[in-house]
Design a protein around this motif. Structure first.
Motif, mmCIF file in Angstrom:
data_model
loop_
_atom_site.group_PDB
_atom_site.id
_atom_site.type_symbol
_atom_site.label_atom_id
_atom_site.label_comp_id
_atom_site.label_asym_id
_atom_site.label_seq_id
_atom_site.Cartn_x
_atom_site.Cartn_y
_atom_site.Cartn_z
ATOM 1 N N ARG A 9 0.413 -1.462 -0.575
ATOM 2 C CA ARG A 9 0.427 0.123 -0.499
ATOM 3 C C ARG A 9 0.794 1.158 0.117
ATOM 4 N N TYR A 10 1.959 1.312 1.016
ATOM 5 C CA TYR A 10 2.799 2.883 0.679
ATOM 6 C C TYR A 10 3.532 2.568 -0.872
ATOM 7 N N THR A 11 3.640 1.838 -1.504
ATOM 8 C CA THR A 11 4.189 1.415 -2.747
ATOM 9 C C THR A 11 3.168 2.272 -3.884
ATOM 10 N N LEU A 12 1.758 1.511 -3.587
ATOM 11 C CA LEU A 12 1.230 1.570 -4.095
ATOM 12 C C LEU A 12 1.223 3.345 -4.478
ATOM 13 N N TYR A 13 0.714 3.974 -3.023
ATOM 14 C CA TYR A 13 0.605 5.462 -2.886
ATOM 15 C C TYR A 13 1.765 6.191 -3.020
ATOM 16 N N THR A 14 2.746 6.303 -2.888
ATOM 17 C CA THR A 14 3.498 6.800 -3.225
ATOM 18 C C THR A 14 4.569 6.765 -4.441
ATOM 19 N N GLY A 15 4.333 6.020 -4.942
ATOM 20 C CA GLY A 15 5.819 4.727 -5.774
ATOM 21 C C GLY A 15 7.470 5.051 -5.237
ATOM 22 N N GLU A 16 7.518 4.560 -3.760
ATOM 23 C CA GLU A 16 8.761 4.017 -3.556
ATOM 24 C C GLU A 16 8.685 2.746 -3.212
ATOM 25 N N PRO A 17 9.756 2.172 -2.949
ATOM 26 C CA PRO A 17 10.175 1.269 -2.917
ATOM 27 C C PRO A 17 9.641 1.440 -1.380
ATOM 28 N N ILE A 18 9.776 0.262 -0.339
ATOM 29 C CA ILE A 18 8.863 0.751 1.137
ATOM 30 C C ILE A 18 10.276 0.979 1.971
ATOM 31 N N VAL A 19 11.424 0.230 1.783
ATOM 32 C CA VAL A 19 13.073 0.693 2.020
ATOM 33 C C VAL A 19 13.358 2.431 1.893
#
Length: 257
Positions: free
Chosen positions: A81-91
């Motif tokens: 969900r974080y990646t879908l929302y920001t376009g960033e990998p979680i790390v």
């Protein structure tokens, strides 16, 4: 404060792309990053730690895998969900937290190296190939052969990563093949060589929560739990592939060629 701590640049704003329409081709496309994670997950935990634990204490310990995998489902979903929302990998998201990327970069690099940075899998693969070639377990006199095959496996994997236009897509194709081959092979093996009583024992074992035999090796059980499913830093990797696949805001930031 963020700039003083060396945090990453602030987020930019853009419209979240619409999800793809629900149809079979898109379902398979969405499964792609999960197929890579599954392919990577079928490793030392499944071939070494799992058998070691279950042979020693029986299939009643499979509930450890049930708990571990369910917890990883929650973890992977929230990271995705974080990646879908920001376009960033979680790390990358972790790098935004205190005390900053200079600290977390070293921490997560070390954690990833400790889990998957050793060439042990390639060396084990070399031993398996040597067994196929020789028709027996290799001895000390075949150490050079095992090492050569291990190097070949290691560099062969590196060459695969250099093929194709997008690393994520290359990994997806390779792991679809690996998964199909491994699952079909194991299914045939289990159908023809495993008695029905063991099938029942295995299915029941996934739900015997809290069943720990006396004298159990807690270090082996902890490793069994940690390597069930993906485990450790491998879980974070799925967010890189979600970004590279172009899901959510990943469509705005590109991919690793």
């Amino acid at each position: 404060m963020a700039q003083m701590a060396g945090y990453l640049p602030p987020y930019q704003r853009a419209e979240l792309p619409e999800p793809p329409p629900y149809k079979f081709s898109n379902v398979m496309r969405i499964i792609g990053p999960g197929a890579i994670l599954l392919g990577l997950s079928i490793g030392s935990g499944e071939w070494l730690l799992g058998p070691a634990a279950t042979v020693k204490w029986g299939l009643a310990l499979l509930w450890v895998t049930t708990v571990s995998v369910l917890l990883q489902v929650v973890l992977n979903t929230e990271m995705a969900r974080y990646t879908l929302y920001t376009g960033e990998p979680i790390v990358t998201g972790f790098m935004r937290t205190a005390p900053g990327p200079a600290f977390w970069g070293w921490v997560y690099s070390a954690l990833y190296f400790l889990q998957v940075g050793w060439p042990g899998w390639a060396a084990t693969g070399g031993g398996a190939l040597a067994f196929i070639y020789l028709g027996r377990l290799p001895g000390a006199e075949e150490a050079g052969l095992v090492k050569a095959l291990g190097y070949s496996t290691l560099f062969g994997a590196a060459i695969i990563l250099l093929l194709g236009r997008k690393i994520e897509r290359t990994l997806e194709y390779v792991n679809w093949f690996f998964i199909a081959w491994i699952l079909v092979y194991l299914l045939v093996l289990d159908i023809f060589f495993v008695p029905a009583s063991k099938w029942v024992e295995g299915v029941v074992g996934f739900f015997q929560f809290g069943n720990i035999p006396p004298g159990a090796d807690w270090f082996l059980l902890a490793a069994f739990a940690g390597y069930s499913g993906a485990g450790g830093m491998l879980n974070t990797s799925i967010t890189n592939w979600l970004r590279d696949k172009g899901f959510g805001m990943g469509a705005k930031v590109g991919y690793i060629p």
